[in-house]
Design a protein around this motif. Structure first.
Motif, PDB file in Angstrom:
ATOM      1  N   ASP A  69       0.838  -1.188   0.000  1.00 33.34           N
ATOM      2  CA  ASP A  69       0.000   0.000   0.000  1.00 33.34           C
ATOM      3  C   ASP A  69       0.884   1.254   0.000  1.00 33.34           C
ATOM      4  O   ASP A  69       0.751   2.154   0.825  1.00 33.34           O
ATOM      5  N   PHE A  70       1.848   1.238  -0.911  1.00 30.37           N
ATOM      6  CA  PHE A  70       2.852   2.302  -0.986  1.00 30.37           C
ATOM      7  C   PHE A  70       3.151   2.489  -2.461  1.00 30.37           C
ATOM      8  O   PHE A  70       3.449   1.515  -3.154  1.00 30.37           O
ATOM      9  N   ASN A  71       3.055   3.695  -2.957  1.00 32.46           N
ATOM     10  CA  ASN A  71       3.283   3.910  -4.384  1.00 32.46           C
ATOM     11  C   ASN A  71       4.776   3.776  -4.713  1.00 32.46           C
ATOM     12  O   ASN A  71       5.567   4.662  -4.406  1.00 32.46           O
ATOM     13  N   LEU A  72       5.138   2.678  -5.333  1.00 35.47           N
ATOM     14  CA  LEU A  72       6.546   2.436  -5.664  1.00 35.47           C
ATOM     15  C   LEU A  72       6.931   3.119  -6.978  1.00 35.47           C
ATOM     16  O   LEU A  72       8.084   3.087  -7.379  1.00 35.47           O
ATOM     17  N   MET A  73       5.977   3.737  -7.634  1.00 31.67           N
ATOM     18  CA  MET A  73       6.220   4.483  -8.868  1.00 31.67           C
ATOM     19  C   MET A  73       6.910   3.633  -9.931  1.00 31.67           C
ATOM     20  O   MET A  73       7.903   4.053 -10.514  1.00 31.67           O
ATOM     21  N   PHE A  74       6.395   2.458 -10.157  1.00 33.46           N
ATOM     22  CA  PHE A  74       6.912   1.599 -11.224  1.00 33.46           C
ATOM     23  C   PHE A  74       6.518   2.215 -12.563  1.00 33.46           C
ATOM     24  O   PHE A  74       5.348   2.385 -12.852  1.00 33.46           O
ATOM     25  N   TYR A  75       7.510   2.587 -13.335  1.00 37.00           N
ATOM     26  CA  TYR A  75       7.291   3.249 -14.624  1.00 37.00           C
ATOM     27  C   TYR A  75       7.907   2.336 -15.683  1.00 37.00           C
ATOM     28  O   TYR A  75       9.113   2.361 -15.911  1.00 37.00           O
ATOM     29  N   ASN A  76       7.053   1.466 -16.261  1.00 38.41           N
ATOM     30  CA  ASN A  76       7.588   0.467 -17.195  1.00 38.41           C
ATOM     31  C   ASN A  76       7.690   1.049 -18.606  1.00 38.41           C
ATOM     32  O   ASN A  76       6.954   0.684 -19.512  1.00 38.41           O
ATOM     33  N   CYS A  77       8.655   1.924 -18.754  1.00 37.31           N
ATOM     34  CA  CYS A  77       8.832   2.658 -20.009  1.00 37.31           C
ATOM     35  C   CYS A  77       9.671   1.874 -21.018  1.00 37.31           C
ATOM     36  O   CYS A  77       9.803   2.277 -22.167  1.00 37.31           O
ATOM     37  N   GLY A  78      10.240   0.753 -20.613  1.00 38.40           N
ATOM     38  CA  GLY A  78      11.039  -0.052 -21.540  1.00 38.40           C
ATOM     39  C   GLY A  78      12.503   0.359 -21.568  1.00 38.40           C
ATOM     40  O   GLY A  78      12.839   1.514 -21.288  1.00 38.40           O
ATOM     41  N   ASN A  79      13.348  -0.613 -21.897  1.00 37.56           N
ATOM     42  CA  ASN A  79      14.793  -0.357 -21.957  1.00 37.56           C
ATOM     43  C   ASN A  79      15.286  -0.624 -23.372  1.00 37.56           C
ATOM     44  O   ASN A  79      14.980  -1.661 -23.958  1.00 37.56           O
ATOM     45  N   LEU A  80      16.084   0.293 -23.867  1.00 40.01           N
ATOM     46  CA  LEU A  80      16.713   0.112 -25.178  1.00 40.01           C
ATOM     47  C   LEU A  80      18.225   0.070 -24.961  1.00 40.01           C
ATOM     48  O   LEU A  80      18.822   1.023 -24.459  1.00 40.01           O
ATOM     49  N   ASN A  81      18.807  -1.061 -25.341  1.00 38.82           N
ATOM     50  CA  ASN A  81      20.245  -1.246 -25.159  1.00 38.82           C
ATOM     51  C   ASN A  81      20.897  -1.188 -26.535  1.00 38.82           C
ATOM     52  O   ASN A  81      20.512  -1.945 -27.433  1.00 38.82           O
ATOM     53  N   LEU A  82      21.857  -0.303 -26.719  1.00 38.12           N
ATOM     54  CA  LEU A  82      22.417  -0.075 -28.051  1.00 38.12           C
ATOM     55  C   LEU A  82      23.594  -0.992 -28.361  1.00 38.12           C
ATOM     56  O   LEU A  82      24.405  -1.318 -27.492  1.00 38.12           O
ATOM     57  N   ALA A  83      23.688  -1.390 -29.636  1.00 29.88           N
ATOM     58  CA  ALA A  83      24.843  -2.162 -30.109  1.00 29.88           C
ATOM     59  C   ALA A  83      25.638  -1.270 -31.054  1.00 29.88           C
ATOM     60  O   ALA A  83      25.066  -0.569 -31.888  1.00 29.88           O
ATOM     61  N   GLY A 122      22.358  -1.250 -34.062  1.00 34.83           N
ATOM     62  CA  GLY A 122      21.079  -1.864 -33.716  1.00 34.83           C
ATOM     63  C   GLY A 122      20.895  -1.808 -32.223  1.00 34.83           C
ATOM     64  O   GLY A 122      21.616  -1.076 -31.535  1.00 34.83           O
ATOM     65  N   GLY A 123      19.953  -2.589 -31.745  1.00 34.35           N
ATOM     66  CA  GLY A 123      19.709  -2.554 -30.309  1.00 34.35           C
ATOM     67  C   GLY A 123      18.836  -3.695 -29.852  1.00 34.35           C
ATOM     68  O   GLY A 123      18.374  -4.525 -30.655  1.00 34.35           O
ATOM     69  N   MET A 124      18.639  -3.711 -28.558  1.00 30.70           N
ATOM     70  CA  MET A 124      17.822  -4.747 -27.922  1.00 30.70           C
ATOM     71  C   MET A 124      16.756  -3.989 -27.150  1.00 30.70           C
ATOM     72  O   MET A 124      17.078  -3.169 -26.288  1.00 30.70           O
ATOM     73  N   TYR A 125      15.508  -4.216 -27.498  1.00 29.73           N
ATOM     74  CA  TYR A 125      14.422  -3.463 -26.859  1.00 29.73           C
ATOM     75  C   TYR A 125      13.627  -4.392 -25.952  1.00 29.73           C
ATOM     76  O   TYR A 125      13.195  -5.466 -26.368  1.00 29.73           O
ATOM     77  N   HIS A 126      13.451  -3.944 -24.728  1.00 29.18           N
ATOM     78  CA  HIS A 126      12.836  -4.772 -23.680  1.00 29.18           C
ATOM     79  C   HIS A 126      11.703  -3.962 -23.047  1.00 29.18           C
ATOM     80  O   HIS A 126      11.916  -3.236 -22.065  1.00 29.18           O
ATOM     81  N   PRO A 127      10.483  -4.031 -23.632  1.00 34.11           N
ATOM     82  CA  PRO A 127       9.390  -3.149 -23.192  1.00 34.11           C
ATOM     83  C   PRO A 127       8.992  -3.247 -21.714  1.00 34.11           C
ATOM     84  O   PRO A 127       8.653  -2.220 -21.121  1.00 34.11           O
TER      85      PRO A 127
END
Ligand SMILES: Cc1cc2nc3c(=O)[nH]c(=O)nc-3n(C[C@H](O)[C@H](O)[C@H](O)COP(=O)(O)OP(=O)(O)OC[C@H]3O[C@@H](n4cnc5c(N)ncnc54)[C@H](O)[C@@H]3O)c2cc1C
Ligand SMILES: [Zn+2]
Lengths: 91, 407
Positions: free
Chosen positions: B94-108, B158-163
């Motif tokens: 019952d605590f706002n952990l502010m999870f913001y699942n904006c995704g991660n982009l890892n560049l190659a 290129g990259g690796m995208y992890h939504p």
């Protein structure tokens, strides 16, 4: 704190010229009778001293020599070898 | 005005002379374990001993990035479960952990890096974790500010995208877990340092603190950057850990331009835009062990150069704040979660390096199970300290290119 290291050949230089080579763990163990555990101890295990430790450095961007110094890991400052400084204090 | 007390979670309860378990370190791993001991195993006679205040260590200094696209079969299920836990815990605490699942982009930045990512993406997909390989054009669509021309020193291949990954508010997790544990009776002793562990007949008997002795048969070493030093000082158990200072910084606030976490192993840099508009960035570790938690001009300059190579629109922007924390690095970039081995009742949860925020809650869950039942949970077994003696190092390093400027 700015890290400086004293190379025995080139003298005191900017720490970024050097490569850290690990805690001083004494001589490399003899290969005769060496167990995997002993090798692991030598290769991987550290004391991780928060304070003064003796360690290896290489003057990578300089003369290339390997040598040991003592450094306080809580300040990044090079210090005299503890036993030697105790002697100096006694005098 | 800003008294030291403001940072403390309530007043310390009196230190009892006996607890069923003592946890060293009021970081995320210690607090999560305490929380799960209390909520899942009914163990409430538990003390968390924190030298400074909760969140003083890496728990309150990290850049809060979460993701589940690690490389090895041992790591992936753990991180997947960790990522799935954020919404569950938000409700439960019952605590706002502010999870913001904006995704991660890892560049190659090379063909070789693209190939390595192909394997990493396939491994994640095998575990049902959403992860895709993307080409430079798709990178640009995700983050229009990226420079995908051949102008940068290391162009983007290129990259690796992890939504499903993103950001979680780290202080909220610290306080949420601490409040949740305290509410169920766990004692959180701030401003108290553990100074020794006493062993009798191969078993943990008591713990010394600067406020007195505590009798207990179970102790968890969750002291973060200090875990290896304590293990050696208290029990003579050496760990395959190097402690490095890792630096981070934020820019002045800007209008929204970066909607995902972007990272680059090649430039050794990651960045995301906070909800306040600042670009939070970091990744540099000192190339030698130290406990200073100091920023250096050398790395601030390096960070600015790396960041503006792939995000040139940030040129001229000012860094507003910088800070640093400790990272306890292992040679295979995987943690050590072990216990009851060399000393009965002595548990360890350390070696988390710069990736121990995202995994803290799931680790707490399993370490609590381990400590309550004495049985080593299957999911933790690959992370035994013995793997080093058995020369079974994990391949997680390959996913991260290098962890120090020199390695
Ligand atoms: C700059 C930076 C950026 C990072 N970014 C990320 C990220 O984006 N994503 C991610 O997943 N991870 C990240 N990490 C890593 C992550 O923060 C850590 O792995 C994690 O916080 C470790 O948690 P912990 O509970 O083990 O240790 P800590 O949070 O360090 O807690 C250990 C606690 O033990 C206390 N302690 C030490 N000695 C004693 C003693 N003798 N007695 C009592 N208490 C003691 C300390 O005061 C401290 O509060 C980052 C770390 C840093 C420093
Ligand atoms: Zn030299």
């Amino acid at each position: 704190m700015a890290l400086t290291i004293t190379c025995p050949i080139c003298g005191k230089r900017n720490g970024y010229e050097f490569r850290y080579g690990g805690e001083d763990k004494g001589p490399r163990p003899d290969e005769a009778g060496l167990t995997p555990e002993d090798w692991c101890d030598y290769a991987h295990m550290n004391n991780c001293v928060a304070g003064v430790q003796k360690e290896w450095w290489c003057h990578r961007d300089g003369c290339g020599s390997w040598f040991t110094i003592c450094r306080d890991t809580t300040t990044n400052l090079e210090v005299a070898e503890p036993a030697a400084s105790a002697e100096a204090e006694a005098k | 005005m800003f008294s030291k007390k403001k940072r403390l979670l309530g007043d310390n309860p009196p230190l009892k002379s006996t607890y069923d378990a003592v946890i060293i370190g009021g970081g995320l791993h210690g607090l999560a374990t305490a929380y799960f001991l209390a909520t899942r195993h009914g163990m409430t006679n538990v003390a968390v001993i924190e030298k400074r205040f909760i969140g003083f260590g890496a728990a309150g200094r990290n850049t809060a990035i979460v993701r589940a696209n690690q490389r090895t079969q041992e790591n992936l299920p753990l991180y997947k479960e960790a990522l799935d836990l954020w919404p569950v815990l938000t409700k439960e605490l019952d605590f706002n952990l502010m999870f913001y699942n904006c995704g991660n982009l890892n560049l190659a930045h090379s063909e070789a890096a693209v190939k390595a990512m192909r394997l990493q993406v396939a491994s994640a997909q095998f575990h049902g974790i959403e992860s895709h390989l993307v080409d430079p054009q798709q990178c640009k669509e995700l983050v229009p500010a990226l420079d995908i021309t051949d102008k940068p020193r290391y162009p983007i291949y290129g990259g690796m995208y992890h939504p499903p990954g993103g950001i979680v508010r780290h202080d909220a997790v610290v306080w949420g877990l601490a409040k949740g544990a305290a509410k169920r009776g766990v004692h959180i002793h701030q401003g108290t340092a553990v100074t020794g562990i006493n062993v009798e007949n191969g078993k943990v008997a008591s713990v010394d603190t600067d406020k007195g002795k505590i009798h207990t048969s179970r102790v968890l070493n969750a002291a973060g950057g200090y875990s290896a030093a304590l293990s050696y000082d208290f029990l003579g158990i050496r760990l395959p850990i190097s402690v490095l200072t890792i630096q981070a910084m934020v820019t002045q606030p800007l209008k929204p331009l970066l909607h995902h976490v972007v990272s680059s192993g090649m430039y050794h840099c990651y960045a995301n835009q906070t909800l306040k508009g600042e670009i939070a960035t970091g990744a540099h570790m000192d190339a030698w062990p130290n406990y200073t938690t100091q920023n250096t001009a050398h790395y601030i300059k390096h960070q600015a150069e790396a960041l503006t190579e792939f995000l040139p629109c940030l040129k001229g922007i000012k860094f507003m704040r910088c800070w640093a924390g400790l990272a306890d690095m292992t040679p295979d970039m995987a943690p050590i979660m072990d216990g009851n081995d060399q000393v009965e009742g002595y548990y360890m949860d350390c070696g988390w390096g710069y990736f121990g925020f995202k995994s803290s809650t799931v680790t707490g869950k399993y370490m609590a199970e381990f400590m309550a039942t004495g049985e080593y949970p299957e999911i933790l077994k690959p992370f035994t300290l013995r793997r080093f003696k058995e020369h079974r190092l994990m391949g997680e390093t390959a996913a991260l290119v290098s962890y120090s400027a020199d390695n």
